[in-house]
Design an enzyme around this catalytic site. Structure first.
Site, PDB file in Angstrom:
ATOM      1  N   ASN A  45       0.804  -1.216   0.000  1.00  0.00           N
ATOM      2  CA  ASN A  45       0.000   0.000   0.000  1.00  0.00           C
ATOM      3  C   ASN A  45       0.840   1.270   0.000  1.00  0.00           C
ATOM      4  O   ASN A  45       0.314   2.358  -0.248  1.00  0.00           O
ATOM      5  CB  ASN A  45      -0.953   0.007   1.200  1.00  0.00           C
ATOM      6  CG  ASN A  45      -2.036  -1.046   1.079  1.00  0.00           C
ATOM      7  OD1 ASN A  45      -2.371  -1.483  -0.019  1.00  0.00           O
ATOM      8  ND2 ASN A  45      -2.586  -1.473   2.203  1.00  0.00           N
ATOM      9  N   ASP A  78      -7.896  -4.035   6.732  1.00  0.00           N
ATOM     10  CA  ASP A  78      -7.162  -5.071   6.026  1.00  0.00           C
ATOM     11  C   ASP A  78      -6.815  -6.270   6.903  1.00  0.00           C
ATOM     12  O   ASP A  78      -6.421  -7.313   6.391  1.00  0.00           O
ATOM     13  CB  ASP A  78      -5.867  -4.496   5.429  1.00  0.00           C
ATOM     14  CG  ASP A  78      -6.112  -3.773   4.113  1.00  0.00           C
ATOM     15  OD1 ASP A  78      -7.227  -3.882   3.571  1.00  0.00           O
ATOM     16  OD2 ASP A  78      -5.190  -3.109   3.618  1.00  0.00           O
TER      17      ASP A  78
END
Length: 416
Positions: free
Chosen positions: A23, A304
Site C-alpha cells: 500500500n 485489512d
C-alpha cells in the site's frame, strides 16, 4: 487456477523478514510519473500488483527495471496518458495515476478501477477534490477523461479520510500552482511515506502524518531514492498465523510503530509481543481469548486485518464481536470459514463469532486478497488439509506466503 494447500497442527518457530509495503509502494510508483528523471525505490515487494503497475508505467513510455528489491523508474519520455483497461480493472491502485498524470500532462484517461470485491469503493471523493483544483471530467461508460488547463492549489476538506483520495490530491498538489491545504486527510502510515518521498523529490510538504497537510506546488523535482517501509498488513497476517498455530517467531522490519492498535488487541487475546526497534517477537499458546473489535481509519484497527481477526475469533475461546466500518464486503470470508466449521453470524455491519469449535480442513475459495490470507491462517489451526482456490488474489499482496510460513515450520505449499 492457483491453489494453496495447508496442513494444520504444526507449531511455528523461526525468523522472517517482512516484505516492503504494497500500500506504500504503489502510490510511490505513481509519484515517479511526476518527475522527468529517475526515481529509485528500495525494498520493493515482488508482488503481482507491483508487476501490474510496472506494466502500466511501461505502456505510458516509462522505463522500469526491477533488480531484486530495487526498482528504478525513468520517466523522461512519457508518451501516453491512457491507463490500459485490463490493468486498470485488475488493480484499484491504478487510480493513483490520475493525480500524477494530471500533474505531469494536464490530462488523463482512466477506467473505473478494479481490484478486490470487498464492497462499495466509489472514487467520488477523488473526483470532487480534483474538480476543486481545476480539473474537468467527462465519462463514457466506465472511461473517465480528465483535463485541466492548469492545476491550482486551494483549501480542500475531505468528509471522510480516504487514503486513495488523499494520495491523489497530494500527487496533483505537488504540480499545482500555489499551495494546497488538505483538511481531513487520511493519516495512514502509507500516506506519510508518500509525503516523505515527495519531500525527497523536492516538494515542500508540511503536516505529513496528520489530518491537515499543506503542499507547496510547482517545485522543480529532482532524482531521488526512497526506502519502502515494511508491510504492516503482512506483519499483522504473520502475527495472526502464530496466534492461530501456536509457537513463537521474530518478524524483522515489521513496522511495529504502525501496529499499536493491533498489538494491543492481540495481547488482550493472550499473545506475548515484544517490540525491539523495527522488529517484533511474538509467543502464543492455547486458544485466543474472545475480544470485541471495530475497524476504522488509522490509528484504528485496520480493515485489512479484519478477516484475519475473524479467523482468530473462530479459533478462539468465548464470544467475540467484529464491527466493520470501512468495507462491508469484508464479511464474505465468513462464508468460507463456515465451511471449515466456524460459528459466525453476520448482522449488517457486525459479525458475532462463537469460538471453541475445532475447525476442519476442506476446500475454500479466496474471494479477495486479505480474505484469502485469512483462510491460510485458519488452515494452520484446522484438522487435516485446507485447499484454498483462486489464490491469485493472495499473490497480489504477498510476495510468497508459502515460503514465509514454511520457513517457520508450516506445512504449506502452492499448486498451479
Amino acid at each position: 487456477m492457483s491453489i494453496i494447500l495447508v496442513q494444520g497442527y504444526h507449531l511455528l518457530k523461526g525468523e522472517i523478514e517482512i516484505q516492503g509495503s504494497k500500500n506504500a509502494v504503489l502510490p510511490m510508483m505513481a509519484a515517479a510519473v511526476l518527475h522527468k528523471g529517475t526515481t529509485v525505490l528500495e525494498h520493493v515487494p515482488g508482488i503481482q500488483d507491483v508487476f501490474c503497475m510496472m506494466g502500466i508505467l511501461e505502456s505510458m513510455g516509462c522505463a522500469c527495471a526491477l533488480d531484486g528489491h530495487r526498482l528504478t523508474v525513468t520517466a523522461p519520455d512519457l508518451s501516453d496518458i491512457r491507463i490500459p483497461e485490463k490493468n486498470g480493472k485488475a488493480m484499484r491502485s491504478s487510480i493513483m495515476l490520475l493525480g500524477a498524470l494530471l500533474g505531469r500532462c494536464g490530462e488523463a484517461l482512466v477506467h473505473y478501477p478494479g481490484g478486490c470485491s470487498i464492497g462499495s469503493r466509489p472514487i467520488d471523493l477523488h473526483l470532487s477534490a480534483l474538480k476543486q483544483m481545476g480539473v474537468e471530467f467527462s465519462e463514457e461508460g466506465d472511461l473517465i477523461h480528465a483535463r485541466t488547463g492548469k492545476l491550482r492549489g486551494g483549501q480542500i476538506s475531505l468528509p471522510y479520510p480516504s487514503v486513495g483520495a488523499t494520495e491523489n490530491i497530494l500527487l496533483a498538489a505537488a504540480a499545482a500552482e500555489g499551495a494546497t491545504v488538505l483538511k481531513g486527510a487520511a493519516m495512514e502510515p502509507e500516506v506519510e511515506s508518500l509525503c516523505r518521498m515527495l519531500q525527497a523529490m523536492g516538494v515542500n510538504i508540511q503536516g505529513a502524518g496528520t489530518g491537515e497537510i499543506r503542499v507547496e506546488g510547482g517545485a522543480e523535482l529532482h532524482d531521488a531514492a526512497w526506502d519502502v517501509p515494511g508491510d504492516r498488513i503482512v506483519s499483522g497476517t504473520y502475527l495472526s498465523a502464530v496466534m492461530a498455530a501456536g509457537g513463537e517467531a521474530v518478524l524483522k522490519r515489521s513496522s511495529p510503530g504502525h501496529l499499536e492498535n493491533v498489538i494491543r488487541t492481540m495481547e488482550r487475546m493472550g499473545a506475548e509481543i515484544r517490540v525491539r526497534g523495527g522488529d517484533m517477537e511474538i509467543k502464543s499458546k492455547g486458544r485466543p481469548a474472545a475480544v470485541s473489535v471495530e475497524t476504522g481509519p488509522y490509528p484504528g484497527f485496520p480493515t485489512d486485518l479484519q478477516s484475519m481477526m475473524l479467523a482468530l475469533l473462530a479459533l478462539g475461546q468465548g464470544k467475540g464481536r467484529l464491527k466493520e466500518t470501512v468495507f462491508e464486503g469484508r464479511f464474505a470470508t465468513a462464508k468460507e470459514l463456515h465451511k471449515m466449521g466456524a460459528d459466525i453470524i453476520i448482522e449488517e455491519k457486525e459479525a458475532f463469532v462463537t469460538g471453541g469449535r475445532s475447525l476442519r480442513g476442506t476446500q475454500v475459495q479466496a474471494r479477495d486478497l486479505r480474505g484469502g490470507a485469512a483462510l491460510v491462517v485458519a488452515g494452520l489451526a484446522a484438522e487435516g488439509t485446507t485447499r484454498i482456490t483462486d489464490c491469485r488474489h493472495i499473490f497480489r499482496g504477498y510476495e510468497d506466503i508459502c515460503r514465509d510460513l514454511s520457513s517457520l515450520g508450516a506445512d504449506i505449499r502452492r499448486e498451479g
